[in-house]
Scaffold this active site. Structure first.
Site, PDB file in Angstrom:
ATOM      1  N   GLY A  86       9.669 -17.572 -93.698  1.00  0.00           N
ATOM      2  CA  GLY A  86       9.434 -18.488 -92.583  1.00  0.00           C
ATOM      3  C   GLY A  86       9.237 -19.923 -93.011  1.00  0.00           C
ATOM      4  CD  GLU A 265      -7.921 -14.625-102.953  1.00  0.00           C
ATOM      5  OE1 GLU A 265      -7.178 -15.299-103.147  1.00  0.00           O
ATOM      6  OE2 GLU A 265      -9.058 -14.690-102.257  1.00  0.00           O
TER       7      GLU A 265
END
Length: 316
Positions: A86, A265
């Site tokens: 994107g 994460e």
């Protein structure tokens, strides 16, 4: 009797040999990272060794000339992955140009760029033995999906392409820029980077996943450091195991209709809790913003750049 004496002499020789080898190794690593067992010879203002005796790399804890000369003899290749989907393609030019100036300069580096807009990849001139391979991915509607899909993509890349192509791999965010040396002092079997927001705060403030339903769950009171998902690396074997495990754990979460607090994460931090990194990089190697300062951080080597998340992320 004579046979027994020969055997004892052999054992004594083995002991002396191993002792000398240990002293040589200890002396070498002490010079390399600037610390002995206390970890405080090179820097007294920060911890430069973990409780499990893995080095934490800060400015002032290594001699770049010594380390470079050692690794130059090994003819290594460092694979480096980056994802630009994107509007994140806008960060590629600064990332690649600054990497040419600071990232493993003088060593063979192969960048693997994953994007849904290959036509937007800038034409950045790379130096000798610096390579860029562009791989096309489908667009995704949620930035969370982009983030979490990386583990599976990295797992397959290592399995299918990198076994005979590289010695080490680093996985980096693209909305970043290099400002100082990132070199072979960062290499290790399994390397984590201390998150810049949490390197000097108490553990109870770490944003681990605390819901037991998630495979990323870390109980309250547990944990060593909080690691960023924006930069990690190591040997191909160890990073493959990391990405495979995280991908499997995320698939279980998906089947159970739960998404970890900080996505991949959170799973990375769970993995590092039970599979200790062999080396940690200080927040010099992933800073929060070049305009922000800290007394402990003498040099900013790599940093996120300022951006409007709502403008660049697809579902905000």
């Amino acid at each position: 009797m004579r046979l027994r004496q020969i055997f004892y002499v052999f054992l004594l020789g083995m002991f002396v040999g191993l002792s000398l080898s240990g002293l040589i190794y200890w002396g070498f690593t002490s010079i390399w990272f600037g610390n002995h067992l206390t970890g405080n010879l090179g820097r007294t203002d920060v911890a430069s060794v973990t409780p499990w005796l893995a080095p934490i790399v800060w400015e002032g804890t290594f001699d770049s000339r010594v380390i470079d000369s050692i690794y130059k003899q090994q003819n290594i290749t460092i694979a480096t992955t980056v994802f630009a989907l994107g509007k994140y393609t806008r960060f590629l030019k600064d990332f690649l140009e600054s990497a040419e100036e600071h990232y493993f300069v003088g060593f063979r580096v192969h960048f693997y760029l994953f994007t849904d807009q290959p036509e937007e990849v800038p034409n950045v001139k790379l130096g000798q033995e610096r390579y860029l391979t562009v791989k096309t991915l489908p667009s995704m509607n949620r930035w969370q999906d982009i983030s979490m899909s990386r583990m599976e993509i990295l797992e397959k890349l290592i399995e299918n392409e990198l076994a005979s192509e590289a010695d080490y791999i680093f996985c980096l965010d693209v909305d970043t820029k290099f400002y100082g040396r990132w070199g072979v002092e960062s290499l290790g079997r399994l390397v984590g980077v201390i998150h810049p927001w949490f390197f000097n705060v108490p553990r109870f403030l770490f944003t681990y996943e605390h819901r037991p339903k998630s495979q990323a769950y870390i109980p309250a009171g547990k944990g060593d450091y909080y690691y960023t998902g924006a930069a990690f690396g190591g040997s191909l074997k160890d990073v493959h195991n990391l990405t495979k495990t995280c991908r499997e754990q995320m698939n279980i979460d998906t089947a159970n209709s739960i998404e970890a607090l900080w996505h991949e994460e959170s799973h990375l931090n769970k993995y590092f809790l039970y599979n200790k990194p062999s080396k940690l990089l200080s927040p010099e190697y992933l800073w929060r913003d070049i305009s922000m300062s800290s007394g402990s951080v003498k040099i900013i080597r790599f940093s996120h750049v300022a951006k409007n998340n709502a403008e660049v992320r697809p579902n905000l």
